[in-house]
Design a protein around this motif. Structure first.
Motif, PDB file in Angstrom:
ATOM      1  N   VAL A 202      15.369-144.293  14.985  1.00 16.39           N
ATOM      2  CA  VAL A 202      15.454-143.003  15.666  1.00 16.39           C
ATOM      3  C   VAL A 202      14.116-142.277  15.597  1.00 16.39           C
ATOM      4  O   VAL A 202      13.517-142.152  14.526  1.00 16.39           O
ATOM      5  N   SER A 203      13.644-141.811  16.744  1.00 18.67           N
ATOM      6  CA  SER A 203      12.366-141.094  16.828  1.00 18.67           C
ATOM      7  C   SER A 203      12.532-139.836  17.657  1.00 18.67           C
ATOM      8  O   SER A 203      13.382-139.770  18.556  1.00 18.67           O
ATOM      9  N   LEU A 204      11.708-138.831  17.362  1.00 16.97           N
ATOM     10  CA  LEU A 204      11.633-137.631  18.187  1.00 16.97           C
ATOM     11  C   LEU A 204      10.343-137.691  18.990  1.00 16.97           C
ATOM     12  O   LEU A 204       9.250-137.833  18.426  1.00 16.97           O
ATOM     13  N   LEU A 205      10.455-137.613  20.316  1.00 15.65           N
ATOM     14  CA  LEU A 205       9.311-137.780  21.210  1.00 15.65           C
ATOM     15  C   LEU A 205       9.142-136.533  22.073  1.00 15.65           C
ATOM     16  O   LEU A 205      10.110-135.879  22.450  1.00 15.65           O
ATOM     17  N   GLN A 206       7.887-136.250  22.424  1.00 16.84           N
ATOM     18  CA  GLN A 206       7.600-135.117  23.301  1.00 16.84           C
ATOM     19  C   GLN A 206       6.287-135.363  24.028  1.00 16.84           C
ATOM     20  O   GLN A 206       5.288-135.758  23.421  1.00 16.84           O
ATOM     21  N   LYS A 207       6.283-135.145  25.352  1.00 16.04           N
ATOM     22  CA  LYS A 207       5.082-135.392  26.142  1.00 16.04           C
ATOM     23  C   LYS A 207       4.049-134.291  25.953  1.00 16.04           C
ATOM     24  O   LYS A 207       2.876-134.546  25.716  1.00 16.04           O
ATOM     25  N   THR A 208       4.473-133.032  26.109  1.00 13.41           N
ATOM     26  CA  THR A 208       3.595-131.877  25.954  1.00 13.41           C
ATOM     27  C   THR A 208       4.350-130.814  25.174  1.00 13.41           C
ATOM     28  O   THR A 208       5.579-130.898  25.026  1.00 13.41           O
ATOM     29  N   PRO A 209       3.649-129.767  24.665  1.00 12.19           N
ATOM     30  CA  PRO A 209       4.347-128.725  23.894  1.00 12.19           C
ATOM     31  C   PRO A 209       5.457-128.026  24.671  1.00 12.19           C
ATOM     32  O   PRO A 209       6.386-127.479  24.064  1.00 12.19           O
ATOM     33  N   SER A 210       5.363-128.041  26.002  1.00 16.34           N
ATOM     34  CA  SER A 210       6.389-127.364  26.812  1.00 16.34           C
ATOM     35  C   SER A 210       7.461-128.324  27.332  1.00 16.34           C
ATOM     36  O   SER A 210       8.403-127.895  28.010  1.00 16.34           O
ATOM     37  N   SER A 211       7.331-129.611  27.024  1.00 12.11           N
ATOM     38  CA  SER A 211       8.296-130.599  27.494  1.00 12.11           C
ATOM     39  C   SER A 211       9.544-130.610  26.609  1.00 12.11           C
ATOM     40  O   SER A 211       9.501-130.170  25.455  1.00 12.11           O
ATOM     41  N   PRO A 212      10.658-131.118  27.133  1.00 17.17           N
ATOM     42  CA  PRO A 212      11.846-131.295  26.284  1.00 17.17           C
ATOM     43  C   PRO A 212      11.531-132.231  25.124  1.00 17.17           C
ATOM     44  O   PRO A 212      10.682-133.125  25.230  1.00 17.17           O
ATOM     45  N   VAL A 213      12.219-132.054  24.019  1.00 16.70           N
ATOM     46  CA  VAL A 213      12.103-132.961  22.884  1.00 16.70           C
ATOM     47  C   VAL A 213      13.164-134.040  23.041  1.00 16.70           C
ATOM     48  O   VAL A 213      14.346-133.747  23.222  1.00 16.70           O
ATOM     49  N   THR A 214      12.735-135.291  22.997  1.00 15.55           N
ATOM     50  CA  THR A 214      13.641-136.423  23.198  1.00 15.55           C
ATOM     51  C   THR A 214      13.986-137.071  21.870  1.00 15.55           C
ATOM     52  O   THR A 214      13.097-137.408  21.087  1.00 15.55           O
ATOM     53  N   CYS A 215      15.270-137.219  21.634  1.00 17.01           N
ATOM     54  CA  CYS A 215      15.733-138.004  20.493  1.00 17.01           C
ATOM     55  C   CYS A 215      16.014-139.404  21.016  1.00 17.01           C
ATOM     56  O   CYS A 215      16.914-139.598  21.845  1.00 17.01           O
ATOM     57  N   HIS A 216      15.246-140.365  20.566  1.00 17.17           N
ATOM     58  CA  HIS A 216      15.311-141.723  21.095  1.00 17.17           C
ATOM     59  C   HIS A 216      15.814-142.671  20.019  1.00 17.17           C
ATOM     60  O   HIS A 216      15.162-142.887  19.001  1.00 17.17           O
ATOM     61  N   ALA A 217      17.015-143.245  20.254  1.00 13.89           N
ATOM     62  CA  ALA A 217      17.582-144.238  19.347  1.00 13.89           C
ATOM     63  C   ALA A 217      17.486-145.598  20.013  1.00 13.89           C
ATOM     64  O   ALA A 217      17.898-145.764  21.156  1.00 13.89           O
ATOM     65  N   THR A 218      16.959-146.585  19.308  1.00 16.12           N
ATOM     66  CA  THR A 218      16.774-147.899  19.912  1.00 16.12           C
ATOM     67  C   THR A 218      17.022-148.997  18.891  1.00 16.12           C
ATOM     68  O   THR A 218      16.946-148.774  17.674  1.00 16.12           O
ATOM     69  N   GLY A 219      17.329-150.201  19.416  1.00 16.30           N
ATOM     70  CA  GLY A 219      17.514-151.352  18.557  1.00 16.30           C
ATOM     71  C   GLY A 219      18.884-151.437  17.920  1.00 16.30           C
ATOM     72  O   GLY A 219      19.082-152.217  16.989  1.00 16.30           O
ATOM     73  N   PHE A 220      19.870-150.663  18.414  1.00 14.21           N
ATOM     74  CA  PHE A 220      21.186-150.664  17.781  1.00 14.21           C
ATOM     75  C   PHE A 220      22.153-151.620  18.494  1.00 14.21           C
ATOM     76  O   PHE A 220      21.990-151.965  19.657  1.00 14.21           O
ATOM     77  N   TYR A 221      23.179-152.007  17.739  1.00 18.34           N
ATOM     78  CA  TYR A 221      24.253-152.855  18.269  1.00 18.34           C
ATOM     79  C   TYR A 221      25.488-152.628  17.412  1.00 18.34           C
ATOM     80  O   TYR A 221      25.368-152.536  16.196  1.00 18.34           O
ATOM     81  N   PRO A 222      26.669-152.477  18.037  1.00 18.29           N
ATOM     82  CA  PRO A 222      27.002-152.589  19.454  1.00 18.29           C
ATOM     83  C   PRO A 222      26.560-151.367  20.247  1.00 18.29           C
ATOM     84  O   PRO A 222      25.847-150.500  19.708  1.00 18.29           O
ATOM     85  N   SER A 223      27.012-151.285  21.500  1.00 16.14           N
ATOM     86  CA  SER A 223      26.524-150.232  22.388  1.00 16.14           C
ATOM     87  C   SER A 223      27.246-148.905  22.206  1.00 16.14           C
ATOM     88  O   SER A 223      26.809-147.900  22.758  1.00 16.14           O
ATOM     89  N   GLY A 224      28.356-148.894  21.449  1.00 17.05           N
ATOM     90  CA  GLY A 224      29.108-147.655  21.276  1.00 17.05           C
ATOM     91  C   GLY A 224      28.356-146.676  20.397  1.00 17.05           C
ATOM     92  O   GLY A 224      28.388-146.758  19.161  1.00 17.05           O
ATOM     93  N   VAL A 225      27.661-145.728  21.012  1.00 13.34           N
ATOM     94  CA  VAL A 225      26.817-144.789  20.268  1.00 13.34           C
ATOM     95  C   VAL A 225      26.940-143.398  20.862  1.00 13.34           C
ATOM     96  O   VAL A 225      27.207-143.234  22.054  1.00 13.34           O
ATOM     97  N   MET A 226      26.770-142.395  20.022  1.00 14.41           N
ATOM     98  CA  MET A 226      26.651-141.010  20.475  1.00 14.41           C
ATOM     99  C   MET A 226      25.358-140.459  19.914  1.00 14.41           C
ATOM    100  O   MET A 226      25.076-140.598  18.715  1.00 14.41           O
ATOM    101  N   VAL A 227      24.544-139.867  20.775  1.00 10.55           N
ATOM    102  CA  VAL A 227      23.295-139.237  20.370  1.00 10.55           C
ATOM    103  C   VAL A 227      23.357-137.795  20.860  1.00 10.55           C
ATOM    104  O   VAL A 227      23.413-137.549  22.070  1.00 10.55           O
ATOM    105  N   PHE A 228      23.383-136.823  19.960  1.00  9.90           N
ATOM    106  CA  PHE A 228      23.512-135.431  20.370  1.00  9.90           C
ATOM    107  C   PHE A 228      22.705-134.513  19.458  1.00  9.90           C
ATOM    108  O   PHE A 228      22.311-134.885  18.352  1.00  9.90           O
TER     109      PHE A 228
END
Length: 360
Positions: A202-228
């Motif tokens: 899980v990583s927190l990503l942002q393009k610019t200071p005014s951009s939305p902050v993205t919570c990015h979860a990757t590499g998981f299995y199975p596909s049943g996931v909630m990210v909020f």
């Protein structure tokens, strides 16, 4: 597109770890006048993982997972290649019939999707539907052994199928018995892959200071996931955008959820991203603080070689291919039960339980 991905991958909508459900689904897509794309594609999936593939260019049914061959008898691929070739001709006729009924020409798609699900509580489900241009056309009601027409153009087919009830009865038998038997068999041979549990990164990503902050979860299995996102322990809704669940090239999944909030707001309140994965009890949380944000600006210079960026691109491409393969699967699609059926161990099993898709 989001609806397609959620349906194809069987993603739940609750913030709780749902009961384990296994699924076996087949997707048939015929297309008309789509440049550089096969006129006919078949995809078989177990638990959202593609296991078999056929298209009109290669004209061969091929395995997409090694464990499929363990479940297959020696004639499996030749037999199902023949089934697919036969269905290819019927699909070609059906898309022409549909275009005539709708008085249309040009680019169109005609789909069939059928399959079954088995919960760990023993409850089973089965569905079979037609679709035309990504919309419902005709669906089976197993409880009444009748067909439901989604529009006036489908009534002709409904009346023809309801006249004898034979096709509906064949489907009901297949979905409630043969399909479940083969689902159990596939899950047994593929359990090392299908039943594995892999925690996400899980990583927190942002393009610019005014951009939305993205919570990015990757590499998981199975596909049943909630990210909020949560603010001071309460889930956020109005300022949050949920991305699609995408598949990585290694068979794992990724998902991003975007939070639109000013730096002043998140610095003065406790914001955190919460990731819940089916089969894993403990939540994964990432608190929104400046040191956790990975960004393209400032002292952290993330470029095109960034693994999260690459993962997003790969996942997007793979998701697009899945969507193309099941073009228009905003529904469970098409009609008769046979097409690309699971190979049987005898000549009296699933192979002879139907004669493939019928003309509409």
């Amino acid at each position: 597109m989001k609806g397609i991905i959620l349906l194809v991958l069987g993603i739940g909508l609750l913030h709780t770890a749902s009961a384990v459900t296994h699924s076996l689904k087949y997707f048939f897509t015929a297309s008309s006048e789509v440049p550089n794309f096969p006129e006919f594609v078949v995809v078989g999936m177990v638990d959202g993982v593609q296991m078999v593939h056929y298209d009109s260019n290669s004209q061969r049914a091929v395995p997409k997972q090694d464990w499929v061959n363990k479940a297959a008898d020696p004639q499996y691929w030749e037999r199902n290649t023949g089934n697919c070739k036969g269905n290819q001709q019927t699909f070609k006729a059906n898309i022409d019939i549909a275009k005539q009924r709708f008085n249309q020409s040009g680019v169109h798609t005609f789909q069939w999707m059928y399959g079954c699900e088995l919960g760990d509580d023993g409850i089973t489900r089965g569905d079979c539907q037609y679709g035309y241009d990504g919309a419902d056309f005709l669906s089976l009601d197993k409880s009444t052994l009748t067909w439901t027409a989604a529009n006036q153009k489908a009534v002709i087919t409904k009346l023809k199928l309801d006249a004898t009830g034979a096709v509906a009865n064949n489907y009901k038998n297949y979905l409630e018995n043969t399909c479940i038997e083969w689902l159990k068999k596939y899950v047994n041979f593929g359990k090392d892959t299908l039943e594995r549990k892999v925690r996400p990164s899980v990583s927190l990503l942002q393009k610019t200071p005014s951009s939305p902050v993205t919570c990015h979860a990757t590499g998981f299995y199975p596909s049943g996931v909630m990210v909020f996102w949560q603010k001071d322990g309460q889930e956020q809704h109005g300022d949050v955008e949920h991305g699609e669940i995408l598949q990585n090239d290694d068979g794992t999944f990724q998902k991003s959820t975007h939070l639109t909030v000013t730096p002043e707001e998140w610095k003065n309140n406790k914001y955190q991203c919460v990731v819940q994965l089916a089969g894993i009890e403990d939540d994964i949380t990432k608190v929104l603080i400046e040191s956790e944000i990975q960004t393209n600006f400032g002292k952290t210079n993330r470029g095109s070689n960034d693994p999260n960026t690459i993962g997003l691109i790969i996942g997007g491409v793979i998701a697009l291919l899945v969507i193309i393969a099941v073009v228009g699967v905003v529904i469970w699609k098409k009609k008769n039960k046979k097409g690309f059926v699971p190979a049987s161990t005898s000549d009296t099993d699933s192979e002879n339980s139907g004669k493939g898709i019928q003309k509409i």
